[in-house]
Write a protein that holds these residues in place. Structure first.
Motif, PDB file in Angstrom:
ATOM      1  N   GLU A  92      29.292  15.210  33.894  1.00  0.00           N
ATOM      2  CA  GLU A  92      30.561  14.918  34.400  1.00  0.00           C
ATOM      3  C   GLU A  92      30.509  14.199  35.845  1.00  0.00           C
ATOM      4  O   GLU A  92      30.844  13.434  36.575  1.00  0.00           O
ATOM      5  N   LYS A  93      29.263  13.976  36.326  1.00  0.00           N
ATOM      6  CA  LYS A  93      29.017  13.508  37.726  1.00  0.00           C
ATOM      7  C   LYS A  93      28.977  11.747  37.501  1.00  0.00           C
ATOM      8  O   LYS A  93      28.713  11.012  38.636  1.00  0.00           O
ATOM      9  N   VAL A  94      28.480  11.429  36.545  1.00  0.00           N
ATOM     10  CA  VAL A  94      28.210   9.913  36.006  1.00  0.00           C
ATOM     11  C   VAL A  94      29.448   9.262  36.048  1.00  0.00           C
ATOM     12  O   VAL A  94      30.001   7.889  37.012  1.00  0.00           O
ATOM     13  N   LYS A  95      30.700   9.782  35.768  1.00  0.00           N
ATOM     14  CA  LYS A  95      32.234   9.151  35.336  1.00  0.00           C
ATOM     15  C   LYS A  95      33.072   9.081  36.594  1.00  0.00           C
ATOM     16  O   LYS A  95      32.117   9.591  38.514  1.00  0.00           O
ATOM     17  N   ASP A  96      33.349   7.936  36.704  1.00  0.00           N
ATOM     18  CA  ASP A  96      34.879   7.710  37.851  1.00  0.00           C
ATOM     19  C   ASP A  96      35.567   8.367  38.187  1.00  0.00           C
ATOM     20  O   ASP A  96      35.300   9.394  37.832  1.00  0.00           O
ATOM     21  N   ALA A  97      35.461   8.688  39.884  1.00  0.00           N
ATOM     22  CA  ALA A  97      35.627   9.853  40.278  1.00  0.00           C
ATOM     23  C   ALA A  97      37.522  10.006  39.831  1.00  0.00           C
ATOM     24  O   ALA A  97      37.567  11.336  39.793  1.00  0.00           O
ATOM     25  N   ALA A  98      38.163   9.145  39.583  1.00  0.00           N
ATOM     26  CA  ALA A  98      38.956   9.629  38.813  1.00  0.00           C
ATOM     27  C   ALA A  98      39.765  10.146  38.024  1.00  0.00           C
ATOM     28  O   ALA A  98      40.722  10.888  37.532  1.00  0.00           O
ATOM     29  N   LYS A  99      38.527  10.460  36.696  1.00  0.00           N
ATOM     30  CA  LYS A  99      38.640  10.527  35.382  1.00  0.00           C
ATOM     31  C   LYS A  99      37.369  11.487  35.386  1.00  0.00           C
ATOM     32  O   LYS A  99      37.396  11.906  34.202  1.00  0.00           O
ATOM     33  N   ARG A 100      37.129  12.840  36.471  1.00  0.00           N
ATOM     34  CA  ARG A 100      36.180  13.712  36.450  1.00  0.00           C
ATOM     35  C   ARG A 100      36.595  14.536  36.579  1.00  0.00           C
ATOM     36  O   ARG A 100      37.995  15.085  36.705  1.00  0.00           O
ATOM     37  N   HIS A 101      37.069  15.761  35.961  1.00  0.00           N
ATOM     38  CA  HIS A 101      37.198  17.147  35.700  1.00  0.00           C
ATOM     39  C   HIS A 101      37.103  17.359  37.023  1.00  0.00           C
ATOM     40  O   HIS A 101      35.556  18.250  36.989  1.00  0.00           O
ATOM     41  N   PRO A 102      37.745  18.114  37.787  1.00  0.00           N
ATOM     42  CA  PRO A 102      37.415  18.660  39.152  1.00  0.00           C
ATOM     43  C   PRO A 102      36.600  19.549  39.334  1.00  0.00           C
ATOM     44  O   PRO A 102      36.275  19.422  40.278  1.00  0.00           O
ATOM     45  N   GLU A 103      36.963  20.693  38.779  1.00  0.00           N
ATOM     46  CA  GLU A 103      36.164  22.073  38.384  1.00  0.00           C
ATOM     47  C   GLU A 103      34.775  21.543  38.186  1.00  0.00           C
ATOM     48  O   GLU A 103      33.720  21.823  38.363  1.00  0.00           O
ATOM     49  N   LYS A 104      34.593  20.637  37.156  1.00  0.00           N
ATOM     50  CA  LYS A 104      33.352  21.118  36.289  1.00  0.00           C
ATOM     51  C   LYS A 104      32.770  19.624  37.334  1.00  0.00           C
ATOM     52  O   LYS A 104      31.078  20.126  37.047  1.00  0.00           O
ATOM     53  N   SER A 105      33.182  18.532  37.781  1.00  0.00           N
ATOM     54  CA  SER A 105      32.332  18.085  38.044  1.00  0.00           C
ATOM     55  C   SER A 105      31.669  18.250  39.703  1.00  0.00           C
ATOM     56  O   SER A 105      30.685  17.657  40.442  1.00  0.00           O
ATOM     57  N   SER A 106      32.275  19.542  39.734  1.00  0.00           N
ATOM     58  CA  SER A 106      32.231  20.453  41.457  1.00  0.00           C
ATOM     59  C   SER A 106      31.113  21.330  41.318  1.00  0.00           C
ATOM     60  O   SER A 106      30.396  21.793  42.349  1.00  0.00           O
ATOM     61  N   ARG A 107      30.316  21.675  40.151  1.00  0.00           N
ATOM     62  CA  ARG A 107      28.932  22.275  39.758  1.00  0.00           C
ATOM     63  C   ARG A 107      27.817  22.047  40.406  1.00  0.00           C
ATOM     64  O   ARG A 107      27.780  20.836  39.709  1.00  0.00           O
ATOM     65  N   GLU A 108      26.792  22.813  41.214  1.00  0.00           N
ATOM     66  CA  GLU A 108      25.510  21.779  41.101  1.00  0.00           C
ATOM     67  C   GLU A 108      24.772  22.837  40.822  1.00  0.00           C
ATOM     68  O   GLU A 108      24.536  24.027  40.248  1.00  0.00           O
TER      69      GLU A 108
END
Length: 380
Positions: free
Chosen positions: A328-344
Motif C-alpha cells: 500500500e505504501k508504494v502506490k501514488d498517494a491519491a490511490k492509496r487506501h487511507p486506513e491501510k496505508s497509515s499502518r506501520e
C-alpha cells in the motif's frame, strides 16, 4: 434465487484489449521498485523514539525487499530494547533474521468456516520443511483461484451474482455491462500473460487497482460506483467459495507444532467460534486495525480463562497486530487506501491506550512480557 430473464447480458466474445489496456495491466501488476521508491520506503513517515518494545508478528511484506523493511523498522523505533519481529505473508513462508512466519488459510469443519492462523518459527527449523511448504503452496494456489472465479462471475452472461450485486448497489444495466467489458479484457490479458505476471499480483485486488487506474479517463463517480459493485460481487463469490480444499485447521496446527511453531489466531471477531474450539494455540490477537470491537472483552476473557488452567497447560498470550501491507505504501498517494496505508509494522496504539493497558496488566501481561514469553516458546 433464479436470475430474472431481463438481467441476462450478451456474450463478450468480441471484446479485445487495446494497447492502453495492456499498459494499464502492466502498471497495476508491476512489483519491481525503483531506487527512489526503495529509498522512500526505507524512510518512515513517523518515528517513535519512546517505544522501547516492538512486537510485530502480523504484517505482510508483499513485494517490498526485507532489507528495506528492516531499515524502516530500525529507523522508526531507534530506541527499541525488546523486539520480536516476524513477517506473515499470506500462505508464503518468509524469513527475517532468526525468525520465519506465515499467515495461512485453513478450514475449520466444526463450524464450517475458513479461518486464518499466524505461524511463527525459528528460521533454522523450517528451511527443510518440505511438507509444510507443499501445504502452503497448495493453499496459495487455491486461494489465488478465487480471482478467476471472481472474473467468471462477472463475465458470465447469466450470472446470478451479477443480478444480486447490481440490486444491492443500484448499478444500472449499462454500468454492469461496462464493468463486464473491462473485466473480460483483464481476463483475456491475464490468460495470455499468466506465466509472465508476478504471482503475488494475481489477487482479487487486481480488479480494484485496474479500475482505479481508469481515473482520469472516466468520471470518478462512475469509478466509485463500479468499485462498490465489484466489492459486492467479490463478497458473494467469497461466500460461495468451496472451503473443503483448504487444509483443516487441526492438520495445519499438527504440522506446524512438529516444527516447533508458535501459533496465534488473528481476527478472532471475524470467526468467533474459533474461541470455543480449544485449538492448541499460543494466543489470540485481541486488537488490530480491522478488529477492535471486542478488544476489552477478549483481553478480560483470556485473563479469566488463564486463571482456570491446570499447571500442565500454558497460558494463552495477548497479542496486538498491526496487519500492515507494505504494498500500500508504494502506490501514488491519491490511490492509496487511507486506513491501510497509515499502518506501520510494530505500531499498535492499543498498547498505550490507558483502559486497554489496564486490562492487559490485570491479565498478567505487558508487551514486554509477551515478547519474552513467546520468544522462549519459539526457542523451546
Amino acid at each position: 434465487m433464479k436470475t430474472p430473464h431481463f438481467f441476462s447480458f450478451p456474450r463478450l466474445d468480441a471484446v479485445e484489449p487495446q494497447e492502453k489496456d495492456w499498459q494499464r495491466l502492466r502498471v497495476v501488476t508491476e512489483t519491481r521498485l525503483t531506487p527512489e521508491q526503495l529509498e522512500s520506503l526505507a524512510q518512515p513517515e513517523r518515528v517513535f523514539p519512546l517505544q522501547r518494545a516492538v512486537l510485530a508478528v502480523h504484517w505482510h511484506p508483499e513485494f517490498v525487499p526485507m532489507e528495506v523493511i528492516a531499515t524502516r523498522i530500525q529507523r522508526m523505533f531507534p530506541n527499541a530494547e525488546e523486539t520480536l519481529i516476524i513477517p506473515t505473508q499470506h500462505n508464503e513462508l518468509l524469513e527475517l533474521g532468526p525468525y520465519s512466519g506465515v499467515e495461512v488459510d485453513c478450514y475449520s469443519r466444526g463450524f464450517d468456516q475458513k479461518v486464518q492462523l499466524l505461524l511463527h518459527f525459528r528460521s533454522d527449523r523450517v528451511r527443510q520443511a518440505h511438507t509444510l511448504r507443499a501445504m502452503l503452496e497448495h493453499t496459495r494456489r487455491y486461494r489465488a483461484s478465487q480471482l478467476f472465479d471472481f472474473m467468471h462471475a462477472i463475465v458470465h452472461p447469466e450470472s446470478e451474482i451479477l443480478f444480486l450485486a447490481a440490486r444491492e448497489t443500484g448499478a444500472s444495466a449499462e454500468l454492469v455491462q461496462w464493468v463486464r467489458e473491462h473485466v473480460r479484457k483483464i481476463q483475456l490479458m491475464i490468460e495470455s500473460l499468466h506465466d509472465e505476471l508476478p504471482q503475488d499480483s494475481l489477487k482479487n485486488k487486481i480488479l480494484r487497482d485496474y479500475f482505479d487506474a481508469l481515473r482520469g479517463e472516466e468520471d470518478d463517480d462512475r469509478i466509485d460506483h463500479a468499485q462498490s459493485f465489484l466489492s459486492h460481487v467479490k463478497r458473494l463469490v467469497k461466500e460461495r467459495f468451496p472451503l473443503q480444499y483448504f487444509y483443516r485447521t487441526s492438520e495445519v496446527i499438527e504440522e506446524a507444532r512438529s516444527l516447533g511453531a508458535g501459533i496465534v489466531i488473528p481476527h478472532p471477531e471475524q470467526f468467533w467460534p474459533i474461541l470455543l474450539a480449544d485449538y492448541d494455540v499460543d494466543g489470540f490477537e485481541t486488537w488490530n486495525p480491522q478488529s477492535q470491537r471486542y478488544t476489552p472483552f477478549l483481553i478480560t476473557s483470556l485473563g479469566r480463562a488463564n486463571q482456570c488452567l491446570g499447571p500442565e497447560r500454558r497460558r494463552k498470550l495477548i497479542f496486538m497486530g498491526d496487519d500492515t501491507h507494505m504494498g500500500e505504501k508504494v502506490k501514488d498517494a491519491a490511490k492509496r487506501h487511507p486506513e491501510k496505508s497509515s499502518r506501520e509494522i510494530g505500531w499498535q496504539p492499543a498498547w498505550e491506550d490507558l483502559e486497554i493497558s489496564k486490562r492487559v496488566i490485570l491479565a498478567g501481561m505487558t508487551r514486554e512480557i509477551v515478547i519474552r514469553e513467546y520468544r522462549e516458546r519459539l526457542h523451546g
